[in-house]
Design a protein around this motif. Structure first.
Motif, PDB file in Angstrom:
ATOM      1  N   TYR A  87       0.874  -1.178   0.000  1.00 23.92           N
ATOM      2  CA  TYR A  87       0.000   0.000   0.000  1.00 23.92           C
ATOM      3  C   TYR A  87       0.913   1.230   0.000  1.00 23.92           C
ATOM      4  CZ  TYR A  87      -3.754   3.116   1.690  1.00 23.92           C
ATOM      5  OH  TYR A  87      -4.689   4.115   1.847  1.00 23.92           O
ATOM      6  N   THR A 111       1.359  12.505   6.861  1.00 23.22           N
ATOM      7  CA  THR A 111       0.153  12.918   7.582  1.00 23.22           C
ATOM      8  C   THR A 111      -0.860  13.591   6.665  1.00 23.22           C
ATOM      9  OG1 THR A 111       1.326  13.208   9.660  1.00 23.22           O
ATOM     10  CG2 THR A 111      -0.673  14.518   9.354  1.00 23.22           C
ATOM     11  N   GLN A 150       1.310   4.819  -0.166  1.00 22.16           N
ATOM     12  CA  GLN A 150       0.661   6.122  -0.008  1.00 22.16           C
ATOM     13  C   GLN A 150       1.680   7.190   0.412  1.00 22.16           C
ATOM     14  OE1 GLN A 150      -3.317   6.358   1.932  1.00 22.16           O
ATOM     15  NE2 GLN A 150      -2.261   7.565   3.471  1.00 22.16           N
ATOM     16  N   THR A 151       2.373   6.951   1.528  1.00 20.33           N
ATOM     17  CA  THR A 151       3.283   7.959   2.084  1.00 20.33           C
ATOM     18  C   THR A 151       4.422   8.266   1.116  1.00 20.33           C
ATOM     19  OG1 THR A 151       2.801   7.041   4.243  1.00 20.33           O
ATOM     20  CG2 THR A 151       4.714   8.500   4.100  1.00 20.33           C
ATOM     21  N   GLU A 192      -0.075   9.434  12.466  1.00 25.40           N
ATOM     22  CA  GLU A 192       0.691   9.733  13.683  1.00 25.40           C
ATOM     23  C   GLU A 192      -0.307  10.028  14.818  1.00 25.40           C
ATOM     24  OE1 GLU A 192       3.309  11.109  16.610  1.00 25.40           O
ATOM     25  OE2 GLU A 192       1.622  12.288  15.818  1.00 25.40           O
TER      26      GLU A 192
HETATM   27  C1  FAD Z   1       7.324   1.161  10.327  1.00 25.71           C
HETATM   28  C2  FAD Z   1       6.524   2.015   9.400  1.00 25.71           C
HETATM   29  C3  FAD Z   1       5.795   1.415   8.398  1.00 25.71           C
HETATM   30  C4  FAD Z   1       5.074   2.187   7.499  1.00 25.71           C
HETATM   31  N1  FAD Z   1       4.411   1.573   6.479  1.00 25.71           N
HETATM   32  C5  FAD Z   1       3.769   2.313   5.549  1.00 25.71           C
HETATM   33  C6  FAD Z   1       3.099   1.696   4.457  1.00 25.71           C
HETATM   34  O1  FAD Z   1       3.070   0.476   4.333  1.00 25.71           O
HETATM   35  N2  FAD Z   1       2.504   2.477   3.526  1.00 25.71           N
HETATM   36  C7  FAD Z   1       2.520   3.832   3.630  1.00 25.71           C
HETATM   37  O2  FAD Z   1       1.960   4.489   2.745  1.00 25.71           O
HETATM   38  N3  FAD Z   1       3.098   4.457   4.682  1.00 25.71           N
HETATM   39  C8  FAD Z   1       3.732   3.731   5.637  1.00 25.71           C
HETATM   40  N4  FAD Z   1       4.345   4.349   6.707  1.00 25.71           N
HETATM   41  C9  FAD Z   1       4.343   5.802   6.779  1.00 25.71           C
HETATM   42  C10 FAD Z   1       3.452   6.340   7.901  1.00 25.71           C
HETATM   43  O3  FAD Z   1       2.102   6.161   7.599  1.00 25.71           O
HETATM   44  C11 FAD Z   1       3.787   7.820   8.117  1.00 25.71           C
HETATM   45  O4  FAD Z   1       5.117   7.884   8.597  1.00 25.71           O
HETATM   46  C12 FAD Z   1       2.831   8.461   9.080  1.00 25.71           C
HETATM   47  O5  FAD Z   1       1.552   8.589   8.508  1.00 25.71           O
HETATM   48  C13 FAD Z   1       3.326   9.851   9.572  1.00 25.71           C
HETATM   49  O6  FAD Z   1       3.605  10.677   8.507  1.00 25.71           O
HETATM   50  P1  FAD Z   1       5.003  11.463   8.386  1.00 25.71           P
HETATM   51  O7  FAD Z   1       6.102  10.456   8.453  1.00 25.71           O
HETATM   52  O8  FAD Z   1       4.901  12.312   7.175  1.00 25.71           O
HETATM   53  O9  FAD Z   1       5.118  12.343   9.672  1.00 25.71           O
HETATM   54  P2  FAD Z   1       4.918  13.931   9.761  1.00 25.71           P
HETATM   55  O10 FAD Z   1       3.568  14.283   9.263  1.00 25.71           O
HETATM   56  O11 FAD Z   1       6.065  14.627   9.142  1.00 25.71           O
HETATM   57  O12 FAD Z   1       4.906  14.112  11.322  1.00 25.71           O
HETATM   58  C14 FAD Z   1       5.976  14.652  12.092  1.00 25.71           C
HETATM   59  C15 FAD Z   1       5.403  15.193  13.399  1.00 25.71           C
HETATM   60  O13 FAD Z   1       4.594  16.327  13.116  1.00 25.71           O
HETATM   61  C16 FAD Z   1       3.334  16.234  13.741  1.00 25.71           C
HETATM   62  N5  FAD Z   1       2.286  16.780  12.860  1.00 25.71           N
HETATM   63  C17 FAD Z   1       2.142  16.615  11.523  1.00 25.71           C
HETATM   64  N6  FAD Z   1       1.031  17.226  11.085  1.00 25.71           N
HETATM   65  C18 FAD Z   1       0.447  17.797  12.148  1.00 25.71           C
HETATM   66  C19 FAD Z   1      -0.738  18.570  12.347  1.00 25.71           C
HETATM   67  N7  FAD Z   1      -1.576  18.827  11.335  1.00 25.71           N
HETATM   68  N8  FAD Z   1      -1.033  18.992  13.592  1.00 25.71           N
HETATM   69  C20 FAD Z   1      -0.198  18.713  14.622  1.00 25.71           C
HETATM   70  N9  FAD Z   1       0.922  17.987  14.513  1.00 25.71           N
HETATM   71  C21 FAD Z   1       1.249  17.525  13.285  1.00 25.71           C
HETATM   72  C22 FAD Z   1       3.092  14.735  13.927  1.00 25.71           C
HETATM   73  O14 FAD Z   1       2.262  14.524  15.059  1.00 25.71           O
HETATM   74  C23 FAD Z   1       4.499  14.178  14.117  1.00 25.71           C
HETATM   75  O15 FAD Z   1       4.849  14.107  15.469  1.00 25.71           O
HETATM   76  C24 FAD Z   1       5.067   3.595   7.624  1.00 25.71           C
HETATM   77  C25 FAD Z   1       5.788   4.197   8.663  1.00 25.71           C
HETATM   78  C26 FAD Z   1       6.510   3.429   9.546  1.00 25.71           C
HETATM   79  C27 FAD Z   1       7.280   4.097  10.640  1.00 25.71           C
END
Ligand code: FAD
Ligand code: FFI
Length: 665
Positions: free
Chosen positions: A145, A154, A147-148, A434
């Motif tokens: 999947y 996020t 997406q990210t 998150e």
């Molecule tokens: C082990 C692992 C497996 C994963 N597997 C998949 C997968 O199979 N497919 C896939 O698509 N993705 C996958 N992911 C990605 C995962 O879904 C994202 O890392 C997650 O959704 C967080 O997004 P980000 O990394 O962009 O964090 P960011 O959005 O950059 O977050 C950084 C910080 O900012 C804060 N923040 C961000 N936006 C806001 C807001 N609007 N208000 C307040 N605070 C905010 C967050 O709380 C967080 O603490 C995986 C991640 C991990 C760690």
């Protein structure tokens, strides 16, 4: 017990087991959802335990590449065995088979089961499902999947990958226009998968219609080589999840047939006309709602494993000043503060366990309606799955860490099994949304509930306590601190906090602030409201399950454990609302009494989870409690001990001692 007693059982554990005040086996049936399920699970565990193909040395001594290879082999072997046993169509059997066969190896094919297949089920038209689902179930296609992206996880609407429709060839062109648009993280994407559901911005007839899903072939089905325009690989080592190849993916104008857009909710016609079939565009987010609900039970299972290890260890580990001359040193479990640390983890575990069952039932009740386009209960389901995912994984990680620390130095050794349990549960705080962001989704829903209550509209069952006016604080002084009273207090706390935040929010709106700005201004407080709401849900599920137990002894012990959970919430949340010093003191006294009452059942409460040694993979959490000999045996397996003198001695130390320069070596 499914545990074969390999060695003589440590008498200290035997003694603790004898103290149980209730039939442990019957509690196991409740946790499994019935005796039939327990028996079936044990049969499956037996099958795997007897199969030498699943035996191997501890993976902690292997390199990452070896761990990955082993995990691929085992994941495929599981599939072969399930087919031979005709269990592929039985989700309960295959879930437990996978779990026990790969207890500490997060599967490189896990995402295929948890997200790829459910996305095909939920987002495909009937015809598409026909075309792909069986192939996916047979592993002819293995998917992830995606997406990210590097730049966006996020904020899903900010995703940059484009899917541009070309009517002349009736194809979509999938493209990663920037470095930040490269897909990053999807499980199994690096090396294992040959297909992916790719989330991209859909462009047709010069307009962007937002994020949609596309089935994209990444690798050749016979050579497994990546296809032209596809650049993918592993993202490198992480804090945990060493057995899985989380990957990156850059798409350079990759063309896919029009029919590969997942078309259950929207469609692009051959001439490029875009048609949306459902009014709620968030239905595209459906797989995430499903997985969030799974994460709550996964968190409870993680705590159950850590708590079993730490409680058993606390029974056999003696350390400290003897109570009288000549007496043995106390067991860790004799210390009230240790009882508090462990029993509150056990209480959280039971609470989350029962809450995850209620949430799962809600999801499966609502889902058929959602698939038919009836979305009345979707907001409640989304708010609960998001909030409980956050509370469950936060608590899960915190409790596992507490159990790890309860085991002192051994808890830091991989031999305990605890670092791996922690590293497997911890990413759940980040993935699938998150946790803070998820709490804000729940908070947004709760704010809207207050508004709807003000307008006299009916609220969903789990929101029904929300009113537009405060209710009187339940009195904690006077009568007994029953679970119902405590739950009532937590309900009052949740409503009070919410009304306060909603009042602030409305005053910002009255000052003509934009909705989004007013929301940001209360967001910090709102995450606490969301937590309080979810804790109430957990407490309610816990108490309902305790009351439903037919055996009065089990009902009694579960009610006491539930009271411990509730009292601990009242005490730790006392700063959110006004709680008098005398009320607080009463609650603290009640916690102390409960620790004394529950201590004899500590082992029984964790052993009701019925986790075989094969599942725990822990030297210090073994059923037989023979910790020290096993620890020595474990250390002997370290590759560093293969020779008496390590090669680094000849290569470096000897040169150093001889005064030779190491700079060019
Ligand atoms: C082990 C692992 C497996 C994963 N597997 C998949 C997968 O199979 N497919 C896939 O698509 N993705 C996958 N992911 C990605 C995962 O879904 C994202 O890392 C997650 O959704 C967080 O997004 P980000 O990394 O962009 O964090 P960011 O959005 O950059 O977050 C950084 C910080 O900012 C804060 N923040 C961000 N936006 C806001 C807001 N609007 N208000 C307040 N605070 C905010 C967050 O709380 C967080 O603490 C995986 C991640 C991990 C760690
Ligand atoms: C058959 C056999 C089966 C065998 C099965 C075997 C089973 C084995 C089981 C083993 C156990 C496994 C354990 C698990 C392991 C898992 C591993 C997983 C690995 C990790 C995978 C991933 O990591 S994968 C990526 C996840 N990545 C996110 O998770 C992004 C977060 N980011 C967002 O999700 C959006 O970005 C975010 C924030 C909502 C804003 O979205 P947005 O901006 O579009 O929306 P707004 O905030 O503007 O909200 C506008 C309105 O939409 C409403 N709404 C929003 N979401 C909604 C929704 N989902 N449903 C309904 N409604 C929704 C909202 O409530 C508002 O409603 P209203 O307007 O009425 O108020």
């Amino acid at each position: 017990m499914t545990n074969p007693v390999v060695q003589k059982v440590n008498p200290m554990l035997t003694e603790e087991r004898a103290k149980a005040s209730f039939p442990v086996e019957e509690l196991t049936y409740i946790l499994d959802g019935g005796k039939f399920n327990t028996e079936k699970r044990r049969e499956i565990e037996e099958l795997v335990t007897k199969d030498p193909n699943f035996e191997h040395p501890p993976i902690q001594f292997m390199t990452r590449e070896q761990q990955y290879s082993l995990a691929v082999k085992k994941a495929l072997l599981v599939q072969q065995r399930l087919k031979e046993l005709d269990m592929l169509d039985d989700p309960y059997a295959s879930y437990f088979f996978r779990r026990i066969a790969m207890p500490r190896e997060v599967s490189p094919i896990g995402l295929h089961w948890v997200m790829f297949v459910p996305t095909l089920m939920g987002q495909c038209s009937d015809e598409q499902r026909e075309r792909w689902l069986q192939r996916a179930l047979n592993y002819e296609i293995i998917g992830t999947y995606a997406q990210t992206e590097m730049g966006h996880g996020t904020f899903l609407r900010g995703i940059e990958t484009t899917a541009t429709y070309d009517p002349s060839s009736q194809q979509f062109v999938l493209h990663s226009p920037t470095t930040t648009s490269i897909k990053w993280w999807p499980g199994g994407l690096g090396k294992t998968c040959n297909y992916a559901v790719v989330v991209a911005q859909l462009h047709t007839q010069g307009r962007c219609h937002g994020v949609h899903m596309f089935l994209v072939q990444l690798r050749d089905e016979s050579t497994h080589r990546s296809l032209p325009g596809v650049v993918c690989g592993d993202i490198g080592p992480k804090m945990g999840y060493h057995t899985i190849d989380n990957g990156f993916l850059q798409l350079n104008s990759v063309r896919i047939p029009r029919e590969n857009m997942l078309m259950r909710n929207a469609e692009v016609q051959p001439d490029g006309t875009y048609i949306r079939r459902v009014s709620n565009e968030k239905l595209t987010y459906g797989t995430m709602v499903f997985v969030r609900s799974l994460i709550v039970s996964d968190a409870a299972r993680g705590i159950s494993e850590a708590a079993t290890i730490a409680v058993r260890y606390a029974c056999v580990r003696r350390q400290g000043e003897p109570s009288s001359p000549g007496a043995p040193e106390p067991r860790l479990l004799d210390y009230p503060v240790h009882q508090y640390r462990l029993l509150t983890c056990v209480a959280n575990c039971y609470g989350l366990w029962f809450a995850s069952e209620v949430l799962r039932d809600l999801y499966f009740t609502v889902q058929p309606d959602v698939l038919e386009g009836r979305t009345e209960r979707l907001p409640e389901t989304h708010a609960l799955s998001a909030g409980l995912k956050a509370v469950g994984s936060n608590r899960g990680a915190a409790c596992v860490e507490e159990c790890r620390r309860c085991c002192g130095g051994f808890g830091f050794s991989e031999a305990s099994g605890l670092p791996k349990i922690y590293n497997d549960i911890n990413p759940a705080c980040t993935y699938e949304g998150e946790n803070t962001v998820m709490l804000l989704q729940t908070g947004r829903h709760l704010l809207k509930c207050v508004e709807r209550a003000r307008r006299g509209e009916q609220l969903a069952p789990s929101d029904a306590y929300i009113r537009s006016r405060p209710t009187p604080q339940p009195k904690l002084a006077g009568g007994p601190l029953t679970a119902d009273l405590l739950l009532g207090w937590l309900r009052w706390r949740s409503l009070s906090m919410l009304l306060e935040v909603s009042g602030r929010f409305n005053s910002f709106i009255e000052q003509r602030q934009a909705w989004a700005d007013a929301f940001q201004a209360v967001s910090r407080r709102l995450t606490r409201c969301a937590e309080a709401h979810c804790i109430l849900y957990v407490g309610q599920a816990f108490l309902d399950s305790a009351k439903a137990a037919e055996n009065p002894k089990i009902c009694g012990v579960l009610t006491s454990l539930c009271r411990l959970f509730l009292l601990n919430e009242v005490v730790s949340g006392a700063g959110d609302v006004q709680l008098s010093r005398s009320d607080l003191a009463r609650c603290q006294d009640a916690i102390d009494s409960l620790l004394t009452e529950l201590r004899p059942n500590a082992v029984a409460l964790v052993e009701a989870f019925d986790l075989p040694d094969r599942m725990l993979c822990s030297v210090i959490g073994r059923y037989d409690g023979q910790v020290y000999e096993a620890m020595l045996q474990w250390a002997r397996q370290s590759p560093l001990n293969a020779t008496d003198v390590h090669e680094s001695y000849e290569l470096y130390t000897r040169q150093f001692l001889a005064g030779r320069s190491l700079a060019k070596l």
